[in-house]
Design an enzyme around this catalytic site. Sequence first.
Site, PDB file in Angstrom:
ATOM      1  N   LYS A 124       0.832  -1.199   0.000  1.00  0.00           N
ATOM      2  CA  LYS A 124       0.000   0.000   0.000  1.00  0.00           C
ATOM      3  C   LYS A 124       0.874   1.260   0.000  1.00  0.00           C
ATOM      4  O   LYS A 124       0.694   2.156  -0.818  1.00  0.00           O
ATOM      5  CB  LYS A 124      -0.921   0.002   1.232  1.00  0.00           C
ATOM      6  CG  LYS A 124      -1.705  -1.283   1.461  1.00  0.00           C
ATOM      7  CD  LYS A 124      -2.694  -1.569   0.359  1.00  0.00           C
ATOM      8  CE  LYS A 124      -3.640  -2.706   0.713  1.00  0.00           C
ATOM      9  NZ  LYS A 124      -3.002  -4.027   0.866  1.00  0.00           N
ATOM     10  N   LYS A 159      -8.316   1.447   4.227  1.00  0.00           N
ATOM     11  CA  LYS A 159      -7.858   0.064   4.136  1.00  0.00           C
ATOM     12  C   LYS A 159      -6.630  -0.155   5.002  1.00  0.00           C
ATOM     13  O   LYS A 159      -5.799   0.748   5.181  1.00  0.00           O
ATOM     14  CB  LYS A 159      -7.563  -0.323   2.678  1.00  0.00           C
ATOM     15  CG  LYS A 159      -6.599   0.572   1.930  1.00  0.00           C
ATOM     16  CD  LYS A 159      -6.543   0.155   0.458  1.00  0.00           C
ATOM     17  CE  LYS A 159      -5.723   1.111  -0.379  1.00  0.00           C
ATOM     18  NZ  LYS A 159      -5.702   0.730  -1.810  1.00  0.00           N
ATOM     19  N   ARG A 209      -5.284  -5.283 -12.718  1.00  0.00           N
ATOM     20  CA  ARG A 209      -4.002  -5.827 -12.299  1.00  0.00           C
ATOM     21  C   ARG A 209      -3.090  -5.888 -13.538  1.00  0.00           C
ATOM     22  O   ARG A 209      -3.352  -6.628 -14.481  1.00  0.00           O
ATOM     23  CB  ARG A 209      -4.191  -7.217 -11.697  1.00  0.00           C
ATOM     24  CG  ARG A 209      -2.909  -8.009 -11.458  1.00  0.00           C
ATOM     25  CD  ARG A 209      -1.935  -7.355 -10.508  1.00  0.00           C
ATOM     26  NE  ARG A 209      -2.530  -6.996  -9.236  1.00  0.00           N
ATOM     27  CZ  ARG A 209      -2.678  -7.862  -8.218  1.00  0.00           C
ATOM     28  NH1 ARG A 209      -2.318  -9.115  -8.343  1.00  0.00           N
ATOM     29  NH2 ARG A 209      -3.191  -7.438  -7.081  1.00  0.00           N
ATOM     30  N   ARG A 224     -10.622  -6.442 -12.588  1.00  0.00           N
ATOM     31  CA  ARG A 224     -11.441  -7.135 -11.585  1.00  0.00           C
ATOM     32  C   ARG A 224     -12.650  -6.261 -11.277  1.00  0.00           C
ATOM     33  O   ARG A 224     -12.531  -5.214 -10.644  1.00  0.00           O
ATOM     34  CB  ARG A 224     -10.594  -7.430 -10.353  1.00  0.00           C
ATOM     35  CG  ARG A 224      -9.433  -8.388 -10.672  1.00  0.00           C
ATOM     36  CD  ARG A 224      -8.321  -8.327  -9.664  1.00  0.00           C
ATOM     37  NE  ARG A 224      -7.710  -7.009  -9.629  1.00  0.00           N
ATOM     38  CZ  ARG A 224      -6.797  -6.649  -8.731  1.00  0.00           C
ATOM     39  NH1 ARG A 224      -6.396  -7.498  -7.812  1.00  0.00           N
ATOM     40  NH2 ARG A 224      -6.284  -5.437  -8.752  1.00  0.00           N
ATOM     41  N   ARG A 232     -15.467  -3.406  -3.698  1.00  0.00           N
ATOM     42  CA  ARG A 232     -14.182  -4.035  -3.998  1.00  0.00           C
ATOM     43  C   ARG A 232     -14.259  -4.899  -5.249  1.00  0.00           C
ATOM     44  O   ARG A 232     -15.211  -5.641  -5.448  1.00  0.00           O
ATOM     45  CB  ARG A 232     -13.731  -4.895  -2.815  1.00  0.00           C
ATOM     46  CG  ARG A 232     -13.619  -4.129  -1.512  1.00  0.00           C
ATOM     47  CD  ARG A 232     -13.533  -5.077  -0.324  1.00  0.00           C
ATOM     48  NE  ARG A 232     -14.740  -5.890  -0.209  1.00  0.00           N
ATOM     49  CZ  ARG A 232     -14.864  -6.890   0.667  1.00  0.00           C
ATOM     50  NH1 ARG A 232     -13.873  -7.176   1.490  1.00  0.00           N
ATOM     51  NH2 ARG A 232     -15.990  -7.587   0.713  1.00  0.00           N
ATOM     52  N   ASP A 272      -1.754  -2.269  -9.347  1.00  0.00           N
ATOM     53  CA  ASP A 272      -3.207  -2.100  -9.330  1.00  0.00           C
ATOM     54  C   ASP A 272      -3.532  -0.702  -9.832  1.00  0.00           C
ATOM     55  O   ASP A 272      -3.051   0.296  -9.273  1.00  0.00           O
ATOM     56  CB  ASP A 272      -3.764  -2.308  -7.925  1.00  0.00           C
ATOM     57  CG  ASP A 272      -3.772  -3.772  -7.525  1.00  0.00           C
ATOM     58  OD1 ASP A 272      -3.451  -4.627  -8.375  1.00  0.00           O
ATOM     59  OD2 ASP A 272      -4.080  -4.066  -6.353  1.00  0.00           O
ATOM     60  N   GLU A 280      -1.965   0.485  -5.805  1.00  0.00           N
ATOM     61  CA  GLU A 280      -1.125  -0.427  -5.022  1.00  0.00           C
ATOM     62  C   GLU A 280      -0.019  -0.982  -5.908  1.00  0.00           C
ATOM     63  O   GLU A 280      -0.148  -1.033  -7.138  1.00  0.00           O
ATOM     64  CB  GLU A 280      -1.934  -1.590  -4.434  1.00  0.00           C
ATOM     65  CG  GLU A 280      -2.949  -1.185  -3.381  1.00  0.00           C
ATOM     66  CD  GLU A 280      -3.636  -2.383  -2.723  1.00  0.00           C
ATOM     67  OE1 GLU A 280      -3.127  -3.515  -2.871  1.00  0.00           O
ATOM     68  OE2 GLU A 280      -4.665  -2.181  -2.070  1.00  0.00           O
ATOM     69  N   ASN A 282       1.931  -4.523  -5.803  1.00  0.00           N
ATOM     70  CA  ASN A 282       1.951  -5.830  -5.159  1.00  0.00           C
ATOM     71  C   ASN A 282       3.247  -6.567  -5.499  1.00  0.00           C
ATOM     72  O   ASN A 282       3.540  -6.804  -6.672  1.00  0.00           O
ATOM     73  CB  ASN A 282       0.743  -6.653  -5.615  1.00  0.00           C
ATOM     74  CG  ASN A 282      -0.568  -6.018  -5.182  1.00  0.00           C
ATOM     75  OD1 ASN A 282      -1.039  -6.266  -4.087  1.00  0.00           O
ATOM     76  ND2 ASN A 282      -1.139  -5.182  -6.039  1.00  0.00           N
TER      77      ASN A 282
END
Length: 334
Positions: A124, A159, A209, A224, A232, A272, A280, A282
């Site tokens: 994050k 979050k 993603r 997504r 979400r 993301d 984000e 990842n």
Amino acid sequence: MNLLVIADPLATFKTYKDSTYAMMREADRRGHRLFALEPEHLLLRDTRVLGMASAVTLKDDSHDWFDAAPRAPVPLAEFDLVLMRKDPPFDNEYLYSTHLLDLAERQGALVVNRPQAIRDFNEKLAVAKFASFAPPTLVTRLESVLREFLAEHRDVIFKPLDGMGGSGVFRVREDDPNIGVIIETITVYGARTIMAQRYLPEIRDGDKRVLLIDGIPAPYALARIPKAGETRGNLAAGGTGVARPLTDRDREIASALGPTLRDLGLTLVGLDVIGSHLTEINVTSPTGMQEIAQQTDCNPAALMIDALERLHAARRSGDRTAPADAAASPSLHR
């Protein structure tokens, strides 16, 4: 290539969508020898980092999909490559694993992603390193500051910094009657630091993603898309994954970040992107490979094994070999 995979228990894999499974299948198809262990099987004995590793043989059945030999202690430097794929949360045990992998690197192990880079890139907080691509963002545990951010942006996301799969994520509007209890819950009454970001309505079109493999983006992202009534888009939260070609903005973000992340030792990264914003980065165990492969002509797992083979070849050509005493162990050289 002798490839050690560090991950959650293999028996828990959802083989129809697991990216680690896809990479193991591709490596096996190319004739590489597979080994596996969980982080609890890492240990330091005197000065050497060892893993209680199992040799893994893959089977055709997607349910009963592997056989694992009894575990045996093997110096990590003896493997040609160590692939770190443990899922979050990034807790103290995860942190200790990265410290052990750091020591293993100094003993000659080639670890992907690099443990120091995994530690440095909280998934994050890392967006702050590339703030020009991020939405308005706040990191704090202070209720008063969170309320000020909410008053400014009117519609925000709260979050936790150590979650995955959308767990613990709240969308909060300025007129929400439960603001106080939400902040108390997610910050544990001010004991836990969280992230707040301005809500991005483009989430309706998907939380994309973008997979960076050795600094280069795969040509398709996995959008997504949230299910009805859900904020979400995470697949674990019921979102639907739709593969889409990268947009110009996706490529701009990937091109800006890719070389920097690659040079830090982050061979596989999941960016993301919502709308035009990076939300984000990842680096622990990015997913989405199987969904992209099933819907397009792109096989990200194959691209990743290509990258690992290049890293292994570069290590060998540079004569950066493991310590001589590692080769004396019979466990991998039968």
